[in-house]
Design a protein around this motif. Structure first.
Motif, PDB file in Angstrom:
ATOM      1  N   LYS A 141     -10.851  -2.342   5.219  1.00 48.43           N
ATOM      2  CA  LYS A 141      -9.751  -1.925   4.355  1.00 48.43           C
ATOM      3  C   LYS A 141      -9.628  -2.843   3.140  1.00 48.43           C
ATOM      4  CE  LYS A 141      -6.032  -0.014   5.872  1.00 48.43           C
ATOM      5  NZ  LYS A 141      -4.760   0.324   6.562  1.00 48.43           N
ATOM      6  N   CYS A 145      -9.873  -1.380  -0.565  1.00 45.86           N
ATOM      7  CA  CYS A 145      -8.712  -1.520  -1.449  1.00 45.86           C
ATOM      8  C   CYS A 145      -9.042  -2.331  -2.710  1.00 45.86           C
ATOM      9  CB  CYS A 145      -7.561  -2.185  -0.707  1.00 45.86           C
ATOM     10  SG  CYS A 145      -6.848  -1.169   0.614  1.00 45.86           S
ATOM     11  N   GLY A 168      -6.080  -1.016  -4.734  1.00 50.44           N
ATOM     12  CA  GLY A 168      -5.051  -1.037  -3.704  1.00 50.44           C
ATOM     13  C   GLY A 168      -3.693  -1.504  -4.195  1.00 50.44           C
ATOM     14  N   VAL A 175       1.901  -2.912  -3.477  1.00 51.36           N
ATOM     15  CA  VAL A 175       0.708  -2.519  -2.751  1.00 51.36           C
ATOM     16  C   VAL A 175       0.763  -1.035  -2.381  1.00 51.36           C
ATOM     17  CG1 VAL A 175       1.621  -3.092  -0.459  1.00 51.36           C
ATOM     18  CG2 VAL A 175      -0.847  -3.226  -0.884  1.00 51.36           C
ATOM     19  N   GLU A 178      -1.272   2.151   2.359  1.00 51.90           N
ATOM     20  CA  GLU A 178      -2.390   1.995   3.287  1.00 51.90           C
ATOM     21  C   GLU A 178      -3.150   0.688   3.078  1.00 51.90           C
ATOM     22  OE1 GLU A 178      -3.654   5.137   0.160  1.00 51.90           O
ATOM     23  OE2 GLU A 178      -1.852   4.531   1.263  1.00 51.90           O
ATOM     24  N   CYS A 179      -2.822  -0.058   2.030  1.00 50.31           N
ATOM     25  CA  CYS A 179      -3.462  -1.358   1.779  1.00 50.31           C
ATOM     26  C   CYS A 179      -2.541  -2.530   2.097  1.00 50.31           C
ATOM     27  CB  CYS A 179      -3.928  -1.434   0.328  1.00 50.31           C
ATOM     28  SG  CYS A 179      -5.276  -0.292  -0.074  1.00 50.31           S
TER      29      CYS A 179
END
Length: 427
Positions: A141, A145, A168, A175, A178-179
């Motif tokens: 991730k 990101c 991201g 942010v 999802e990041c």
């Protein structure tokens, strides 16, 4: 201090170095009285300046040098208040001679709090023992990101030039949901270690009672102690505070009178912001950051500063490799024992000193009081720099002999200690 039954004598009280004024602000915090009306930092600074002028008149303190310090979100407050003081061009009331910030929020939250999460976990693996599968999930991730690539280029010295925010991070600096890897990592670690404290990783369990009620007041009150220290009736009486005042460590209601309750001003260390102006006018700005702070990351603050322009250039010309020396000293009592020796790493350019402090978390002067004391001596220009090996300058300490040995390099230059081929010094 956390874990103490009653207040204890503090060898490292800042009033041992200078006159101190502690101010609960903005309206709505601490013991401050009144309904919040400020919508942004401009309003807040004007209110503060009005109070300060009255304070100076009341106690005949005209013409004194003023140094403003703060921690965490006070990165916003201190920068904007100092900027207004300087703009007022009135040294009788507003003679700002320097500022010091500890683990401050000064840049985009996505950079300060998120982008360097993987290096932070790797550096503190023993205290954040996430399993390989979960770490691989976080690493994937982080890469997707854009955090990995951003770190690679944002921590080059001198800077390579202005960088776009990673994908991201939204344009407003927050942010992408999802990041939000920091929240993920903190929540996952709390499953392993229920009393995990993101403000200072490595603190053992069980959960430590903090007399200030920080940060777990909502669900941990030991038997017989149903209020934080400052909300006890006897303490309020001695401070001449109305008995019906309810003191809490964090305000229960918004302190900004905006529709969403948030500060309408941008972070201070962005282009055109007040942080650079204060640095250029005072040439005496200290940013100290604890290496164990998982709320605002040491490398995040460094990346923010390294993207900032001040004094005709961008960022720092050299990485923070100078050793931060905390003098050996006399421990007056066990209740305020504090360390000595090489306590981290620093760098400085054009009036801004950045120092990463070992063993410190988000509340740096509490966790490493002797280290914070030394940064205050630098702010007051009592020492030349943070590698100065002279003793502490107070009468009790100034004759303590210091070891005559080479200092070497700093001890927390980076959190991954990686050199990126072809790009010079990297993190």
């Amino acid at each position: 201090m956390p874990g103490t039954y009653l207040p204890v004598k503090n060898t490292w009280g800042w009033s041992n170095l200078t006159n101190m004024v502690w101010i609960d602000q903005p309206l709505g915090t601490g013991f401050s009285a009144g309904k919040p009306t400020a919508k942004d930092e401009i309003d807040l600074a004007k209110q503060f300046a009005g109070f300060w002028k009255n304070f100076i008149d009341t106690f005949s303190l005209h013409g004194r040098k003023v140094y403003i310090t703060g921690e965490s979100y006070a990165g916003h407050y201190v920068a904007y208040i100092s900027d207004l003081f300087i703009k007022n061009n009135d040294t009788e009331y507003y003679n700002v001679s320097g500022i010091a910030l500890y683990d401050p929020a000064i840049g985009y939250p996505g950079i300060d709090e998120q982008a360097s999460i993987i290096p932070f976990i790797d550096y503190n693996k023993a205290s954040i023992p996430l399993n390989d599968t979960y770490m691989q999930h976080l690493r994937e991730k982080s890469a997707s990101c854009g955090f990995d690539e951003y770190i690679e280029y944002a921590l080059q010295f001198p800077p390579l030039g202005p960088l776009k925010l990673p994908k991201g991070i939204l344009e407003n600096g927050t942010v992408v949901p999802e990041c939000d890897l920091s929240s993920e990592a903190i929540n996952a670690t709390a499953l392993l270690h229920p009393s995990f404290n993101a403000y200072i990783v490595g603190q053992p369990g069980p959960l430590q009672w903090d007399v200030m009620g920080f940060p777990y007041i909502d669900y941990y009150l030991p038997p017989g102690y149903d209020n934080p220290y400052f909300n006890q009736s006897e303490v309020k009486r001695l401070l001449h505070v109305p008995e019906d005042t309810n003191w809490v460590i964090c305000a229960e209601d918004p302190v900004f009178a905006t529709e969403d309750g948030n500060d309408a001003s941008p972070p201070p260390a962005l282009p055109g912001g007040p942080f650079a102006r204060v640095a250029e006018r005072t040439r005496n700005v200290i940013v100290a950051h604890g290496a164990l702070d998982m709320v605002i990351h040491l490398n995040g603050t460094l990346m923010t500063l390294n993207q900032l322009e001040w004094g005709g250039a961008r960022g720092f010309s050299h990485p923070p490799t100078h050793p931060f020396y905390v003098p050996y000293h006399i421990d007056a009592n066990q209740a305020s024992w504090a360390g000595a020796g090489i306590f981290g790493s620093w760098t400085a350019d054009r009036g801004i000193t950045y120092v990463g402090v070992a063993l410190a978390g988000h509340l740096l002067p509490q966790y490493t009081p002797s280290a914070a004391f030394r940064t205050l001596e630098l702010l007051l220009r009592r020492v030349a720099n943070l590698s100065d090996t002279a003793p502490f300058t107070t009468p009790e300490q100034r004759d303590v002999k210091q070891p005559d040995v080479p200092l070497g390099r700093g001890t927390i230059v980076a959190q991954s200690q990686k050199i990126i081929p072809g790009l010079g010094y990297g993190f």
